[in-house]
Design a protein around this motif. Structure first.
Motif, PDB file in Angstrom:
ATOM      1  N   GLU A   6       0.870  -1.174   0.000  1.00 61.24           N
ATOM      2  CA  GLU A   6       0.000   0.000   0.000  1.00 61.24           C
ATOM      3  C   GLU A   6       0.909   1.227   0.000  1.00 61.24           C
ATOM      4  O   GLU A   6       1.609   1.491   0.975  1.00 61.24           O
ATOM      5  N   ALA A   7       0.939   1.904  -1.105  1.00 56.91           N
ATOM      6  CA  ALA A   7       1.877   3.026  -1.248  1.00 56.91           C
ATOM      7  C   ALA A   7       1.219   4.337  -0.859  1.00 56.91           C
ATOM      8  O   ALA A   7       0.030   4.547  -1.100  1.00 56.91           O
ATOM      9  N   THR A   8       2.030   5.157  -0.281  1.00 59.07           N
ATOM     10  CA  THR A   8       1.608   6.517   0.072  1.00 59.07           C
ATOM     11  C   THR A   8       2.642   7.473  -0.500  1.00 59.07           C
ATOM     12  O   THR A   8       3.858   7.276  -0.333  1.00 59.07           O
ATOM     13  N   LEU A   9       2.155   8.496  -1.177  1.00 50.95           N
ATOM     14  CA  LEU A   9       3.073   9.476  -1.779  1.00 50.95           C
ATOM     15  C   LEU A   9       3.077  10.728  -0.921  1.00 50.95           C
ATOM     16  O   LEU A   9       2.027  11.285  -0.583  1.00 50.95           O
ATOM     17  N   LEU A  10       4.260  11.151  -0.599  1.00 48.94           N
ATOM     18  CA  LEU A  10       4.403  12.405   0.152  1.00 48.94           C
ATOM     19  C   LEU A  10       5.246  13.369  -0.688  1.00 48.94           C
ATOM     20  O   LEU A  10       6.378  13.042  -1.053  1.00 48.94           O
ATOM     21  N   LEU A  11       4.650  14.501  -1.028  1.00 43.82           N
ATOM     22  CA  LEU A  11       5.354  15.505  -1.815  1.00 43.82           C
ATOM     23  C   LEU A  11       5.938  16.543  -0.861  1.00 43.82           C
ATOM     24  O   LEU A  11       5.204  17.292  -0.203  1.00 43.82           O
ATOM     25  N   ALA A  12       7.246  16.558  -0.768  1.00 41.60           N
ATOM     26  CA  ALA A  12       7.921  17.500   0.124  1.00 41.60           C
ATOM     27  C   ALA A  12       8.288  18.752  -0.665  1.00 41.60           C
ATOM     28  O   ALA A  12       9.318  18.814  -1.319  1.00 41.60           O
ATOM     29  N   GLY A  13       7.393  19.698  -0.605  1.00 39.75           N
ATOM     30  CA  GLY A  13       7.615  20.950  -1.329  1.00 39.75           C
ATOM     31  C   GLY A  13       6.371  21.795  -1.174  1.00 39.75           C
ATOM     32  O   GLY A  13       5.254  21.268  -1.105  1.00 39.75           O
ATOM     33  N   GLY A  14       6.539  23.064  -1.111  1.00 41.06           N
ATOM     34  CA  GLY A  14       5.385  23.932  -0.900  1.00 41.06           C
ATOM     35  C   GLY A  14       4.780  23.668   0.469  1.00 41.06           C
ATOM     36  O   GLY A  14       5.466  23.666   1.490  1.00 41.06           O
ATOM     37  N   GLU A  15       3.473  23.392   0.466  1.00 41.71           N
ATOM     38  CA  GLU A  15       2.778  23.145   1.724  1.00 41.71           C
ATOM     39  C   GLU A  15       2.863  21.683   2.151  1.00 41.71           C
ATOM     40  O   GLU A  15       2.407  21.313   3.225  1.00 41.71           O
ATOM     41  N   LEU A  53       0.619  13.038  -8.660  1.00 41.37           N
ATOM     42  CA  LEU A  53       2.017  13.036  -9.069  1.00 41.37           C
ATOM     43  C   LEU A  53       2.186  13.729 -10.419  1.00 41.37           C
ATOM     44  O   LEU A  53       3.149  14.480 -10.660  1.00 41.37           O
ATOM     45  N   LEU A  54       1.221  13.489 -11.320  1.00 46.91           N
ATOM     46  CA  LEU A  54       1.304  14.128 -12.632  1.00 46.91           C
ATOM     47  C   LEU A  54       1.137  15.640 -12.529  1.00 46.91           C
ATOM     48  O   LEU A  54       1.717  16.399 -13.307  1.00 46.91           O
ATOM     49  N   ALA A  55       0.318  16.049 -11.560  1.00 46.38           N
ATOM     50  CA  ALA A  55       0.067  17.483 -11.428  1.00 46.38           C
ATOM     51  C   ALA A  55       1.085  18.182 -10.543  1.00 46.38           C
ATOM     52  O   ALA A  55       1.080  19.413 -10.437  1.00 46.38           O
ATOM     53  N   ALA A  56       1.939  17.411  -9.923  1.00 45.05           N
ATOM     54  CA  ALA A  56       2.870  18.014  -8.966  1.00 45.05           C
ATOM     55  C   ALA A  56       3.874  18.919  -9.690  1.00 45.05           C
ATOM     56  O   ALA A  56       4.321  18.612 -10.789  1.00 45.05           O
ATOM     57  N   LYS A  57       4.166  20.018  -9.061  1.00 45.63           N
ATOM     58  CA  LYS A  57       5.152  20.957  -9.597  1.00 45.63           C
ATOM     59  C   LYS A  57       6.340  21.021  -8.635  1.00 45.63           C
ATOM     60  O   LYS A  57       6.162  21.276  -7.453  1.00 45.63           O
ATOM     61  N   ALA A  58       7.520  20.811  -9.193  1.00 42.12           N
ATOM     62  CA  ALA A  58       8.714  20.912  -8.353  1.00 42.12           C
ATOM     63  C   ALA A  58       9.141  22.378  -8.312  1.00 42.12           C
ATOM     64  O   ALA A  58      10.044  22.791  -9.034  1.00 42.12           O
ATOM     65  N   ASP A  59       8.431  23.137  -7.519  1.00 39.67           N
ATOM     66  CA  ASP A  59       8.721  24.565  -7.459  1.00 39.67           C
ATOM     67  C   ASP A  59       8.869  25.061  -6.029  1.00 39.67           C
ATOM     68  O   ASP A  59       8.707  26.254  -5.769  1.00 39.67           O
ATOM     69  N   GLY A  60       9.124  24.152  -5.130  1.00 40.31           N
ATOM     70  CA  GLY A  60       9.273  24.561  -3.740  1.00 40.31           C
ATOM     71  C   GLY A  60      10.505  25.428  -3.559  1.00 40.31           C
ATOM     72  O   GLY A  60      11.585  25.098  -4.033  1.00 40.31           O
ATOM     73  N   ARG A  61      10.318  26.539  -2.900  1.00 38.62           N
ATOM     74  CA  ARG A  61      11.421  27.466  -2.709  1.00 38.62           C
ATOM     75  C   ARG A  61      12.191  27.214  -1.419  1.00 38.62           C
ATOM     76  O   ARG A  61      13.158  27.886  -1.128  1.00 38.62           O
ATOM     77  N   ALA A  62      11.700  26.220  -0.650  1.00 39.07           N
ATOM     78  CA  ALA A  62      12.392  25.875   0.594  1.00 39.07           C
ATOM     79  C   ALA A  62      13.268  24.657   0.343  1.00 39.07           C
ATOM     80  O   ALA A  62      12.923  23.780  -0.451  1.00 39.07           O
ATOM     81  N   PRO A  63      14.412  24.598   0.982  1.00 40.34           N
ATOM     82  CA  PRO A  63      15.241  23.400   0.842  1.00 40.34           C
ATOM     83  C   PRO A  63      14.494  22.156   1.328  1.00 40.34           C
ATOM     84  O   PRO A  63      13.502  22.236   2.062  1.00 40.34           O
ATOM     85  N   PHE A  64      15.006  21.027   0.931  1.00 38.73           N
ATOM     86  CA  PHE A  64      14.328  19.760   1.212  1.00 38.73           C
ATOM     87  C   PHE A  64      14.140  19.548   2.706  1.00 38.73           C
ATOM     88  O   PHE A  64      13.081  19.087   3.165  1.00 38.73           O
TER      89      PHE A  64
END
Lengths: 305, 570
Positions: free
Chosen positions: A142-151, A164-175
């Motif tokens: 059972e997979a869970t996706l966590l996008l670390a960026g933005g909010e 995932l398809l709609a995700a934008k890698a535009d987070g201005r904060a470091p990882f």
């Protein structure tokens, strides 16, 4: 020079006009499906937890798989008493069976802007995250996706692929900063972290945080070809993808060699940190296709079904 | 701080491109990177504080600016803690043509330039005034011009004056001098004693003795397509000489004749050439080649066409025709330079009496300053005139009757009835018409004489309503008024001068360097006459060389800049 702040002690100028634009790229879903076909996520031989499923869990349960025999203790379920053994030995012996679960897989994808310095790097990271999710599903996990960026975003189930398809890698904060904004990571799962791990924070504490309470952790470092071997030239106005900081450098052979040396030291530090938290370190370069990566650098993650 | 050559500060303009290049260099092509911290070089100096780091980044610019500033200060001859030279030097230069004489590879003018430079150094002058002597002295540089600029102006100086008195130049120089006691310097090539130097003038000759053969005079006459050239050649050497006089009309060697002359003697040569083009007369090269190279333009056309208009009575026509037949170069016909007609006609000479006639016996009251009446003797002649009004300014009058007059438009009115007069049978009659013809000739636009010697006044005729100018051999133009006959002061330098009307050439004049006094180089030679010195001037003398420390600073800055740049690249 307009709109820039004064240089700091290392000659870096703050770009008050904002961070530079990123070059996000969509993942090749077909390639992901091709690479995941006939493969399943290789689960580690360590206890893990999850919802009721088809994978043997660390806990004692009621599956058909025999795990052990032991003497009966008051309170044990009489249905687990092995009457054949009782007849042979005259003692109350119960069958200990292993529980079967659907293992928990968490895919943490770094969505900071540095992951989108090139469309290739952004696409490869997303393909990789999607591929792990597909492998997990093939393995009954059972997979869970966590996008670390933005909010920060946590998605499970059917909405994972669209997210995932709609995700934008535009987070201005470091990882490391974006990670703190994520919902808490769940323990005892398989955790796959997809990032370039190019953060200035010390790798030890961050690696410990990423691997904490996980049954197993895999750190997949996705680097762009220019990250590994930057092109030289007369000079360049280098801009940090996330912070927008500016540094002007003459990219001669000496500067390039110094950069490669620092990158190698940084990767080595992360490898050491991963080893200390028993995490697997899988470095790869985004210029290769997912299929190539699945057969080479990422072969450890998958096994044939 | 003072500057010996302030123009050197213009080198500071080099700062602009250096600063521009520095900022252009800073504008590198942008590149987005994943991890900027991997590009930073750990610099121990950065840990000391941002100011030091900033200085490190700007060091290259600062060093380059320092090098430019030091170079500019060197070029400007900056002097710190030293009394700036403030002396004012006034030098009178002999502008005569003989200053062009070249001996041992250098002309007297070149030696005069060197001498001025030496005087500037010796006197520590900061300001320089240069006066050229001549028929009309002029300021070559100044007053009180910066030394560098004055010396630059002196480089373009070409002496071309005829023999002249230098006293007006001394007067002008004295007026331009700072004080009455300031000594003046006079540089000439003239013989010693030829010039009376005032007590405050320090004279020095830069001339050299040299043999010379020169043209002393030149004349050209054009009649019926034949140019008759007459030249006189002078031998300014101490021995007999035979020289080849070469006359060239532009189509090759037209005539070459040897002329033999004794020491100090001269010889004339007359040659007829069938040409209407310019003729060039040359002598073999010597110390002063200018006086052995003449260009002789064609002489002005001396012919004059006179037209007798209808309406003139038979007696008058016969008398006029008879008188004009005695005048050289006059023909009857059109187009006419002179028209004769009755009163009320459009003629330029209107002959006839109007009104009641009255006869007068000469002599008459005459305006003798008018050239029309030159040599016109009217004593005893009977002049019958009309009582009608005669326009214009009276030239001849008897009582209240005006016998002849000249209008503002140049029309001559002769109030004369020839049927009752005997003027036409007197000597005065052809003389009067000769004067009229001469005036008609001189009234033609252009130069009445196309060949003048250096120092001669130049006559020129212009007409109103057009823009007139005179263009010299070097291309400089002088405006002229369109007011008729003009007499211009001597034109210098020698050569071909063009008369332009509305930008179109109307006539051409040759000013030839013919001056025996300037051609005689036998008496030239170095001499010097000292003058009382003013102590205040001498105290300002400075022989200190330029501050080469600025050059050292500039080179050191460039070396450090190179070292910094090379280290950063490494």
């Amino acid at each position: 020079m307009t709109g820039e702040g004064p240089p700091d002690v290392t000659g870096v100028r703050r770009a008050d006009g904002g961070a530079p634009p990123t070059r996000d790229g969509p993942p090749d879903v077909a390639a992901v499906e091709r690479a995941a076909a006939g493969r399943a996520l290789r689960f580690p031989r360590v206890p893990h937890r999850g919802r009721l499923g088809a994978v043997r869990a660390a806990s004692v349960g009621s599956s058909m798989e025999l795990h052990d025999f032991r003497a009966y203790h008051p309170g044990d379920d009489l249905r687990h008493v092995d009457w054949n053994a009782v007849a042979r030995t005259g003692e109350l012996v119960v069958r200990v069976r292993q529980d079967e679960v659907s293992p928990r897989v968490e895919v943490v994808l770094d969505a900071s802007a540095s992951m989108a310095v090139s469309a290739e790097k952004a696409a490869r990271a997303k393909e990789l995250a999607l591929w792990v999710c597909e492998l997990s599903r093939n393995a009954g996990g059972e997979a869970t996706l966590l996008l670390a960026g933005g909010e920060g975003l946590r998605v499970t189930g059917p909405g994972m692929r669209p997210a995932l398809l709609a995700a934008k890698a535009d987070g201005r904060a470091p990882f490391d900063v974006a990670l703190a904004r994520l919902p808490p990571l769940r323990p005892c799962g398989v955790r796959v972290v997809v990032s370039d791990f190019l953060v200035e924070a010390p790798p030890g504490p961050l690696a410990e945080r990423l691997a904490r309470d996980a049954a197993s952790a895999v750190f997949v470092q996705v680097l762009d070809a220019d990250d590994v071997d930057p092109p030289g030239g007369a000079g360049a106005r280098l801009t940090d993808a996330e912070t927008g900081e500016v540094l002007e450098r003459l990219l001669d052979a000496g500067a390039l060699a110094a950069y490669r040396e620092r990158l190698a030291a940084h990767v080595a530090a992360w490898q050491g940190a991963a080893r200390r938290v028993s995490a697997r370190w899988l470095p790869l370069v985004a210029s290769a296709t997912l299929d190539e990566l699945a057969r080479r650098e990422l072969s450890w993650l998958a096994e044939g079904t | 701080m003072s500057f010996g050559a302030p123009l050197g500060l213009l080198a500071l303009l080099a700062l602009a491109p250096v600063v521009a290049a520095y900022f252009l260099r800073r504008k590198q092509p942008p590149r987005v990177v994943s991890a900027l911290f991997l590009w930073r070089s750990p610099d121990p100096r950065a840990e000391a504080g941002p100011k030091l780091e900033r200085f490190s980044r700007e060091a290259s610019l600062a060093l380059e600016a320092l090098a430019i500033a030091a170079a500019a200060l060197f070029l400007a001859d900056a002097r710190c803690g030293e009394v700036a030279p403030t002396a004012h030097l006034v030098v009178v230069l002999d502008g005569s043509l003989s200053m062009r004489a070249t001996v041992d590879g250098a002309s007297a003018a070149d030696r005069a330039r060197d001498e001025v430079a030496r005087l500037v150094r010796a006197e520590g002058a900061a300001a320089l005034t240069l006066v050229e002597s001549g028929l009309k002295p002029r300021v070559l540089a100044g007053p009180q011009l910066q030394v560098a600029r004055a010396l630059a102006a002196l480089e373009g100086w070409v002496p071309s004056q005829p023999a002249h008195d230098v006293a007006p130049a001394f007067t002008l120089a004295r007026e331009l001098a700072t004080g009455r006691e300031q000594p003046l310097f006079f540089l000439t090539d003239g013989p010693p004693g030829a010039v009376a130097l005032p007590p405050s003038v320090q004279g020095r000759s830069v001339g050299r003795r040299a043999p010379n053969v020169a043209f002393l005079s030149a004349l050209r006459r054009d009649v019926a397509g034949v140019a008759t050239v007459t030249v006189r050649v002078g031998n300014f050497t101490d021995e007999a000489r035979t020289v080849q006089v070469r006359l060239d009309d532009g189509r090759g060697v037209a005539h070459e004749t040897p002329v033999t002359m004794g020491p100090g003697a001269s010889a004339a040569l007359r040659v007829g050439l069938r040409t209407s083009a310019e003729v060039r007369a040359t002598l073999p090269g010597d110390a002063l080649p200018d006086d052995g190279d003449l260009v002789l333009p064609p002489a002005p056309d001396e012919g004059l066409a006179v037209e007798v208009l209808e309406g003139l009575d038979v007696a008058a026509r016969a008398a006029v025709t008879r008188a004009l037949s005695a005048v050289d170069g006059v023909t009857l016909g059109a187009p006419a330079g002179l028209a004769v007609g009755p009163p009320g006609s459009a003629a330029t000479v209107r002959l006839g009496a109007v009104g009641e006639l009255a006869s007068f016996v000469g002599p008459f009251f005459a305006k003798k300053t008018n050239p029309l009446l030159d040599d016109v003797q009217l004593g005893g002649v009977v002049w019958t005139a009309g009582a009608g009004p005669v326009p214009g300014e009276p030239l001849l009058s008897a009582g209240t009757v005006v016998l002849a007059s000249e209008g503002d438009d140049g029309v001559v009115h002769l109030n004369l009835d020839l049927t009752r007069s005997n003027v036409q049978r007197s000597v005065a009659w052809p003389v009067l018409w000769g004067n009229l013809a001469r005036r008609a000739r001189t009234a033609r636009q252009g130069f009445p004489r196309r060949l003048v010697s250096l120092g001669e006044d130049v006559a020129v005729v212009t007409a109103p309503g057009r823009s007139w100018s005179l263009e010299g051999p070097s291309g400089e133009a002088r405006p002229l008024l369109g007011v008729g006959a003009l007499s211009l002061p001597a034109l210098t330098p020698p050569g071909a001068w063009r008369l332009l009307a509305d930008g179109v050439e109307v006539d051409r004049l040759a000013v030839v360097p013919l001056d025996a006094a300037e051609s005689d180089l036998r008496t030239r030679g170095p001499w010097a006459v000292e003058a009382p010195r003013v102590t205040a001037l001498a105290s300002l003398a400075s022989s200190r060389p330029r501050a080469f420390g600025f050059v050292v600073v500039a080179l050191a800055a460039l070396l450090v800049d190179f070292w910094l740049t090379a280290r950063r690249r490494a």
